[in-house]
Design a protein around this motif. Structure first.
Motif, PDB file in Angstrom:
ATOM      1  N   LYS A  46      16.472  46.669  35.474  1.00 24.14           N
ATOM      2  CA  LYS A  46      16.234  48.066  35.798  1.00 24.14           C
ATOM      3  C   LYS A  46      14.902  48.196  36.524  1.00 24.14           C
ATOM      4  CE  LYS A  46      17.989  51.297  32.852  1.00 24.14           C
ATOM      5  NZ  LYS A  46      18.079  52.131  31.627  1.00 24.14           N
ATOM      6  N   ASN A  77      22.215  44.734  29.211  1.00 23.74           N
ATOM      7  CA  ASN A  77      21.827  46.117  28.990  1.00 23.74           C
ATOM      8  C   ASN A  77      22.604  47.043  29.911  1.00 23.74           C
ATOM      9  OD1 ASN A  77      20.053  48.185  27.817  1.00 23.74           O
ATOM     10  ND2 ASN A  77      19.299  48.371  29.900  1.00 23.74           N
ATOM     11  N   ASP A  78      23.182  48.095  29.348  1.00 25.28           N
ATOM     12  CA  ASP A  78      23.823  49.195  30.078  1.00 25.28           C
ATOM     13  C   ASP A  78      25.098  48.847  30.848  1.00 25.28           C
ATOM     14  OD1 ASP A  78      20.867  51.115  31.128  1.00 25.28           O
ATOM     15  OD2 ASP A  78      21.815  50.741  29.185  1.00 25.28           O
ATOM     16  N   GLY A  94      21.971  52.770  25.759  1.00 27.94           N
ATOM     17  CA  GLY A  94      21.048  53.790  25.281  1.00 27.94           C
ATOM     18  C   GLY A  94      21.793  55.058  24.920  1.00 27.94           C
ATOM     19  N   ASP A  96      21.613  57.749  26.471  1.00 28.38           N
ATOM     20  CA  ASP A  96      22.029  58.468  27.683  1.00 28.38           C
ATOM     21  C   ASP A  96      23.054  57.664  28.480  1.00 28.38           C
ATOM     22  OD1 ASP A  96      19.035  57.490  29.533  1.00 28.38           O
ATOM     23  OD2 ASP A  96      20.342  56.466  28.108  1.00 28.38           O
ATOM     24  N   ASP A  97      23.394  56.466  27.999  1.00 27.60           N
ATOM     25  CA  ASP A  97      24.371  55.672  28.753  1.00 27.60           C
ATOM     26  C   ASP A  97      25.778  56.078  28.349  1.00 27.60           C
ATOM     27  OD1 ASP A  97      22.457  54.032  30.135  1.00 27.60           O
ATOM     28  OD2 ASP A  97      21.983  53.283  28.139  1.00 27.60           O
TER      29      ASP A  97
HETATM   30 MG   LIG Z   1      20.015  52.272  28.884  1.00 26.95          MG
END
Ligand SMILES: [Mg+2]
Ligand SMILES: Cc1ncsc1CCOP(=O)(O)O
Ligand SMILES: C=C1C=NC(C)=NC1=N
Length: 219
Positions: A46, A77-78, A94, A96-97
Motif C-alpha cells: 500500500k 493484506n486486503d 480492515g 473499511d475493506d
Molecule cells: Mg485494509
C-alpha cells in the motif's frame, strides 16, 4: 488445534510492502526477517508507488516462495483476489475493506482470516463472522499507516484478551523491542511490526531480538 497453531504463528508477525523497504531490496528484507525468526509474514502493498498488476503478482510469488522455505504462513493484506490467485495461506482485511463475512465466503474455511480491530465491538463482530485472529491497534503512534485510528494502548489489549479469551490477538502499531514485553504481558499472542524490522539497519538482527524477547515470555 487450529486456534493454538494460529496463536503461535502470531508471535512475531512481520507486515511489509515494497514502499516500506526504503532504499533496501524489499525481498532481501523479507528473507532477513525470515532468517531472524519471524513467525508470520503479511504482504501489505500500500502507499506511494505500491506495486500493482503483474509486478505485484511476481513479487507476491517470490515472497510466498521464501515463506514456504522457512515454513512461515504467508498472508495477503486486503487483496482477496491476489490471495486466491496465488493460494496464499490467508488474508487480512480492515474494517473499511470488503466486509469480512463476504471474504470468509470467498476464501473458504481453511484459509486464515484476520481482521483489523480497534475496540470490543469490532472484535465481537470479527468473532461473529469467524475471523481466525484480530489485529488490535494502533497500540502506539505510528507513521507507517497514514490513516491509522486513535492510539489504543496496552489497556485495550488486556480488556480484549479478558473479554475474548479464546480469540487470537496480535497487537500492532508503533511497536518496538522496548514495548514488546508489556504487550505480551497484557495478553496479546504476539506483535505485528513494520518499521521495527523493515527500517532496522540489520533486519535479521532486529527480528531475532524481537523473537528472543517474545519467546522468553511465552512457553
Ligand atoms: Mg485494509
Ligand atoms: C498496518 C498498521 N495497522 C495499524 S498500525 C499499522 C502500521 C504499523 O507499522 P509500524 O510497526 O511501523 O508502526
Ligand atoms: C491493519 C492491520 C492490523 N493488523 C494486522 C495484523 N495487519 C494489518 N494490516
Amino acid at each position: 488445534m487450529r486456534n493454538m497453531e494460529i496463536k503461535k504463528a502470531l508471535r512475531l508477525y512481520f507486515v511489509m510492502g515494497t514502499p516500506n523497504s526504503g532504499s533496501q531490496d524489499p525481498l532481501a528484507i523479507v528473507e532477513a526477517a525470515l532468517r531472524g525468526g519471524i513467525t508470520c509474514f503479511q504482504l501489505r502493498e500500500k502507499g506511494s508507488n505500491a506495486l500493482e498488476g503483474d509486478a505485484l503478482l511476481g513479487f507476491a510469488k517470490k515472497c510466498q516462495a521464501l515463506c514456504r522455505l522457512y515454513r512461515v504462513p504467508f498472508i495477503i493484506n486486503d487483496d482477496v483476489d491476489l490471495a486466491l490467485a496465488i493460494n496464499a495461506d490467508g488474508v487480512h482485511v480492515g474494517q473499511d475493506d470488503e466486509q469480512a463475512d463476504s471474504v470468509r465466503q470467498r476464501i473458504g474455511p481453511d484459509k486464515w482470516l484476520g481482521v483489523s480491530t480497534h475496540n470490543a465491538q469490532e472484535v465481537q463482530l470479527a468473532q461473529s463472522i469467524g475471523a481466525d485472529y484480530v489485529g488490535l491497534g494502533p497500540i502506539y503512534p505510528t507513521s507507517t499507516k497514514l490513516d491509522a485510528s486513535a492510539v489504543v494502548g496496552t489497556t485495550l489489549v488486556k480488556e480484549i484478551h479478558t473479554a475474548f479469551p479464546d480469540m487470537p490477538i496480535v497487537a500492532i502499531g508503533g511497536i518496538t523491542l522496548a514495548t514488546t514485553g508489556s504487550i505480551i504481558q497484557a495478553g496479546a499472542d504476539g506483535v505485528a511490526v513494520v518499521s521495527a524490522i523493515a527500517s532496522a539497519k540489520d533486519p535479521q538482527y532486529a527480528a531475532n531480538d524481537l523473537s528472543k524477547t517474545i519467546h522468553s515470555l511465552l512457553e
